[in-house]
Design a protein around this motif. Structure first.
Motif, PDB file in Angstrom:
ATOM      1  N   UNK A   1       0.790  -1.227   0.130  1.00 36.49           N
ATOM      2  CA  UNK A   1       0.102  -0.187  -0.061  1.00 36.49           C
ATOM      3  C   UNK A   1       0.878   1.447  -0.028  1.00 36.49           C
ATOM      4  N   UNK A   2       2.033   1.161  -0.746  1.00 30.71           N
ATOM      5  CA  UNK A   2       2.831   2.252  -0.464  1.00 30.71           C
ATOM      6  C   UNK A   2       2.416   3.566  -1.316  1.00 30.71           C
ATOM      7  N   UNK A   3       1.476   3.599  -2.171  1.00 36.46           N
ATOM      8  CA  UNK A   3       1.145   4.385  -3.010  1.00 36.46           C
ATOM      9  C   UNK A   3      -0.567   5.047  -2.845  1.00 36.46           C
ATOM     10  N   UNK A   4      -1.007   4.764  -1.544  1.00 36.44           N
ATOM     11  CA  UNK A   4      -2.250   4.814  -1.143  1.00 36.44           C
ATOM     12  C   UNK A   4      -2.726   6.206  -1.306  1.00 36.44           C
ATOM     13  N   UNK A   5      -2.099   7.242  -1.047  1.00 35.18           N
ATOM     14  CA  UNK A   5      -2.551   8.579  -1.191  1.00 35.18           C
ATOM     15  C   UNK A   5      -3.314   8.939  -2.519  1.00 35.18           C
ATOM     16  N   UNK A   6      -2.943   8.892  -3.474  1.00 39.18           N
ATOM     17  CA  UNK A   6      -3.597   9.200  -4.855  1.00 39.18           C
ATOM     18  C   UNK A   6      -4.845   8.157  -5.005  1.00 39.18           C
ATOM     19  N   UNK A   7      -4.639   7.034  -4.663  1.00 34.77           N
ATOM     20  CA  UNK A   7      -5.777   6.183  -4.652  1.00 34.77           C
ATOM     21  C   UNK A   7      -6.768   6.563  -3.785  1.00 34.77           C
ATOM     22  N   UNK A   8      -6.699   6.969  -2.637  1.00 40.39           N
ATOM     23  CA  UNK A   8      -7.827   7.175  -1.587  1.00 40.39           C
ATOM     24  C   UNK A   8      -8.487   8.453  -2.027  1.00 40.39           C
ATOM     25  N   UNK A   9      -7.524   9.551  -2.526  1.00 36.51           N
ATOM     26  CA  UNK A   9      -7.961  10.850  -3.384  1.00 36.51           C
ATOM     27  C   UNK A   9      -9.015  10.531  -4.113  1.00 36.51           C
ATOM     28  N   UNK A  10      -8.753   9.534  -5.223  1.00 32.28           N
ATOM     29  CA  UNK A  10      -9.497   9.183  -6.020  1.00 32.28           C
ATOM     30  C   UNK A  10     -10.930   8.647  -5.630  1.00 32.28           C
ATOM     31  N   UNK A  11     -10.831   7.724  -4.769  1.00 24.49           N
ATOM     32  CA  UNK A  11     -11.932   7.136  -4.122  1.00 24.49           C
ATOM     33  C   UNK A  11     -13.099   8.310  -3.403  1.00 24.49           C
ATOM     34  N   UNK A  12     -12.390   9.218  -2.906  1.00 20.01           N
ATOM     35  CA  UNK A  12     -13.067  10.235  -2.249  1.00 20.01           C
ATOM     36  C   UNK A  12     -14.040  11.137  -3.138  1.00 20.01           C
ATOM     37  N   UNK A  13     -13.161  11.147  -4.190  1.00 20.51           N
ATOM     38  CA  UNK A  13     -14.089  11.778  -5.376  1.00 20.51           C
ATOM     39  C   UNK A  13     -15.132  11.146  -6.035  1.00 20.51           C
ATOM     40  N   UNK A  14     -15.003   9.759  -5.581  1.00 17.68           N
ATOM     41  CA  UNK A  14     -16.221   8.760  -6.288  1.00 17.68           C
ATOM     42  C   UNK A  14     -17.667   9.102  -5.205  1.00 17.68           C
ATOM     43  N   UNK A  15     -17.222   9.544  -4.205  1.00 14.97           N
ATOM     44  CA  UNK A  15     -18.349   9.228  -3.284  1.00 14.97           C
ATOM     45  C   UNK A  15     -19.623  10.029  -3.994  1.00 14.97           C
ATOM     46  N   UNK A  16     -19.317  11.394  -4.524  1.00 13.98           N
ATOM     47  CA  UNK A  16     -20.271  11.928  -5.358  1.00 13.98           C
ATOM     48  C   UNK A  16     -20.551  11.566  -6.686  1.00 13.98           C
ATOM     49  N   UNK A  17     -19.570  11.362  -7.331  1.00 17.02           N
ATOM     50  CA  UNK A  17     -19.738  11.117  -8.879  1.00 17.02           C
ATOM     51  C   UNK A  17     -20.137   9.736  -9.062  1.00 17.02           C
ATOM     52  N   UNK A  18     -19.868   8.642  -8.421  1.00 17.77           N
ATOM     53  CA  UNK A  18     -20.335   7.273  -8.435  1.00 17.77           C
ATOM     54  C   UNK A  18     -21.018   6.630  -7.595  1.00 17.77           C
ATOM     55  N   UNK A  19     -21.326   7.382  -6.473  1.00 22.67           N
ATOM     56  CA  UNK A  19     -22.224   6.946  -5.327  1.00 22.67           C
ATOM     57  C   UNK A  19     -21.382   5.711  -4.683  1.00 22.67           C
ATOM     58  N   UNK A  20     -20.071   6.037  -4.264  1.00 22.74           N
ATOM     59  CA  UNK A  20     -19.193   5.238  -3.725  1.00 22.74           C
ATOM     60  C   UNK A  20     -19.690   5.066  -2.014  1.00 22.74           C
ATOM     61  N   UNK A  21     -20.117   3.965  -1.832  1.00 23.96           N
ATOM     62  CA  UNK A  21     -20.474   3.693  -0.170  1.00 23.96           C
ATOM     63  C   UNK A  21     -19.730   3.007   0.769  1.00 23.96           C
ATOM     64  N   UNK A  22     -18.725   2.228   0.243  1.00 18.44           N
ATOM     65  CA  UNK A  22     -17.641   1.699   1.335  1.00 18.44           C
ATOM     66  C   UNK A  22     -16.443   1.317   0.504  1.00 18.44           C
ATOM     67  N   UNK A  23     -15.552   0.779   1.037  1.00 18.56           N
ATOM     68  CA  UNK A  23     -14.139   0.238   0.735  1.00 18.56           C
ATOM     69  C   UNK A  23     -14.020  -1.189   1.460  1.00 18.56           C
ATOM     70  N   UNK A  24     -13.711  -1.972   0.721  1.00 14.21           N
ATOM     71  CA  UNK A  24     -13.340  -3.252   1.309  1.00 14.21           C
ATOM     72  C   UNK A  24     -11.822  -3.740   1.041  1.00 14.21           C
ATOM     73  N   UNK A  25     -11.450  -4.669   1.527  1.00 16.41           N
ATOM     74  CA  UNK A  25     -10.107  -5.236   1.329  1.00 16.41           C
ATOM     75  C   UNK A  25      -9.062  -5.149   2.131  1.00 16.41           C
ATOM     76  N   UNK A  26      -8.079  -3.917   1.846  1.00 14.12           N
ATOM     77  CA  UNK A  26      -6.882  -3.609   2.678  1.00 14.12           C
ATOM     78  C   UNK A  26      -5.913  -4.824   2.660  1.00 14.12           C
ATOM     79  N   UNK A  27      -6.080  -5.640   3.670  1.00 17.42           N
ATOM     80  CA  UNK A  27      -5.396  -6.883   3.620  1.00 17.42           C
ATOM     81  C   UNK A  27      -4.177  -7.195   4.361  1.00 17.42           C
TER      82      UNK A  27
END
Length: 493
Positions: free
Chosen positions: A156-182
């Motif tokens: 998970x060394x490059x988590x920051x741009x990925x999380x920023x992308x997901x935050x933007x999808x809350x409104x745009x794509x109705x993102x409701x949760x994140x699973x995985x991590x591991x």
């Protein structure tokens, strides 16, 4: 008067001066365009892997978020195509849907903590949960489920741009949760804390360290490190009265210390003792095999009935291999470990250790044999996601060559199912209006009679998001096959 050979040169027209000056300006403009437009575009094109995915870091890993259209690794082609097809079906249905992100490392480095099989099984389990939620009425019908795959890279060394992308999808794509991590790493914690600050719930599929329970909005379907340690101690206390500890002290890994605290806290009493000094190693440093070999005289000298190994599974393999070199080969040794998720038979090196009078036991994540031995502990609809007579879309039919006995696909399924169970049980909220905040509110009710009917067992969450008294299978490592199921254990603590 001029000399005969001299010519009178007329003055240069004024317009020529402007041409020269204009040419200089044009050259300068071209140069600036090249520097500030063309070169960055070429650089961006060189970094681009696919839509929403680009190369990052020294290993040029393809990092980002996809709906399945970009394939992170050849081993993932089949399941990513399945996910993309399901997403297209959802988008074309005209029915309300929400988006769930599966976030975990999908590009692995050399000697990575994870394996390609682990990643593949995570995505396969998530897909089965998505497909069954969309095509059966076992857990309601709306909203439909769309999956996106979020790759933060190795560890998970490059988590920051990925999380920023997901935050933007809350409104745009109705993102409701994140699973995985591991992985129980500092990068995992940083990523989840950022998601938490943006009020996006995280439902970890395979994550053991207890410290993560402090993060608001966090939940996990896997047993905690404490549960693993407690289950191992309770299983062995009836037959062993002495134990010695081998522990990884890598400062970036939270998992081993929690294991040790739980095991010793459950094992020790007036008739059960930890003997000898804890034998430690640091997995962030080289020379682990040599360190294990140097432990052998003390392992024998302690004369413990059980060795509790608190470390990662890839290091367990090396430790067991070195037991073949111990000076007390005539004495049987039982090794207990945190959790067993082996998906292949032991390596030749580990097999030599097992053949040297060594037994290896440990809690597993989940195991399909428990469905037959303890059917009362499981929901039939959840088991049907994986196997049922004449099924065409259950796990056994869709992925007939894949194993289930590592438990990874089962837990990945249950993580997505937990989101489905939460969003489809929200009262007085139209399917088209469900948000991440609704999931955060609903998580507080997923206990008791509203426990999630997971394929790994009923999952009742406490107020920290941890499963309460989660049943775990006890497994034994075999010489020529994957670990065998021994029994189902439910910790009493």
């Amino acid at each position: 008067m001029t000399a005969r050979g001299d010519r009178i040169r007329p003055p240069r027209p004024t317009w020529s001066k402007w041409m020269v000056a204009g040419g200089g300006v044009l050259l300068l403009a071209v140069a600036l365009v090249a520097v500030f437009v063309v070169v960055p575009e070429i650089d961006e094109a060189g970094r681009r892997c696919g839509a929403g995915v680009e190369k990052r870091g020294e290993h040029a890993e393809c990092i980002g978020v996809t709906d399945g259209g970009y394939v992170f690794s050849p081993e993932l082609t089949g399941v990513q195509e399945d996910i993309r097809a399901e997403n297209e079906s959802v988008a074309g249905s005209g029915k309300p849907y929400v988006t769930i992100a599966v976030m975990l490392p999908m590009t692995l480095a050399e000697n990575d903590i994870l394996s390609a099989e682990w990643v593949r099984h995570q995505l396969q389990g998530a897909y089965i949960a998505q497909h069954r939620a969309n095509t059966t009425r076992s857990w309601g019908s709306l909203p439909l489920i769309r999956l996106v795959l979020a790759n933060p890279g190795s560890r998970l060394n490059h988590w920051e741009p990925v999380v920023d992308d997901l935050v933007g999808r809350v409104r745009d794509e109705r993102l409701v949760a994140v699973t995985g991590i591991g992985l129980s790493l500092d990068t995992s914690r940083d990523a989840m804390e950022r998601l938490s600050r943006n009020q996006i719930p995280v439902i970890a599929s395979h994550l053991a360290a207890d410290e993560f329970s402090e993060i608001p909005g966090f939940m996990r379907v896997s047993p905690t490190s404490s549960t693993y340690g407690t289950a191992a101690a309770e299983y062995v206390r009836s037959t062993a009265h002495t134990a010695t500890i081998v522990q990884d002290i890598n400062p970036d890994d939270l998992y081993p210390e929690t294991l040790v605290e739980a095991f010793t806290g459950t094992f020790e009493d007036d008739t059960h003792h930890i003997v000898g000094r804890t034998e430690v190693y640091d997995s962030s440093l080289p020379g682990i095999e040599n360190t294990f070999l140097q432990m052998m005289p003390n392992i024998c000298g302690n004369e413990a009935e059980v060795v509790y190994f608190a470390g990662r599974e890839n290091h367990l393999t090396a430790f067991v291999a070195e037991l073949a070199q111990r000076p007390c080969l005539d004495r049987p040794i039982t090794v207990l470990t945190g959790d067993l998720a082996l998906i292949r038979p032991p390596s030749p090196e580990m097999r030599r250790g097992l053949e040297a009078n060594v037994t290896v036991l440990g809690p597993g994540l989940a195991h399909p044999d428990a469905w037959a031995t303890e059917p009362q502990a499981f929901n039939p609809a959840a088991i049907a996601s994986f196997q049922e007579p004449h099924c065409t879309d259950c796990f056994r039919a869709v992925f007939p060559e894949e194993r289930l006995d590592d438990g990874i696909a089962i837990l990945a399924h249950d993580a997505v199912l937990t989101v489905v169970w939460a969003i489809r049980g929200i009262p007085r909220t139209a399917p088209a209006e469900v948000t991440a905040k609704d999931v955060l509110q609903a998580k507080n009710r997923l206990h008791g009679e509203l426990a999630v009917p997971g394929a790994s067992g009923m999952i009742s969450f406490d107020d920290r998001g941890d499963p309460v008294r989660k049943a775990v299978p006890i497994l034994r490592v075999r010489l020529d096959d994957t670990p065998e199921y021994v029994q189902l254990s439910t910790p009493t603590g």
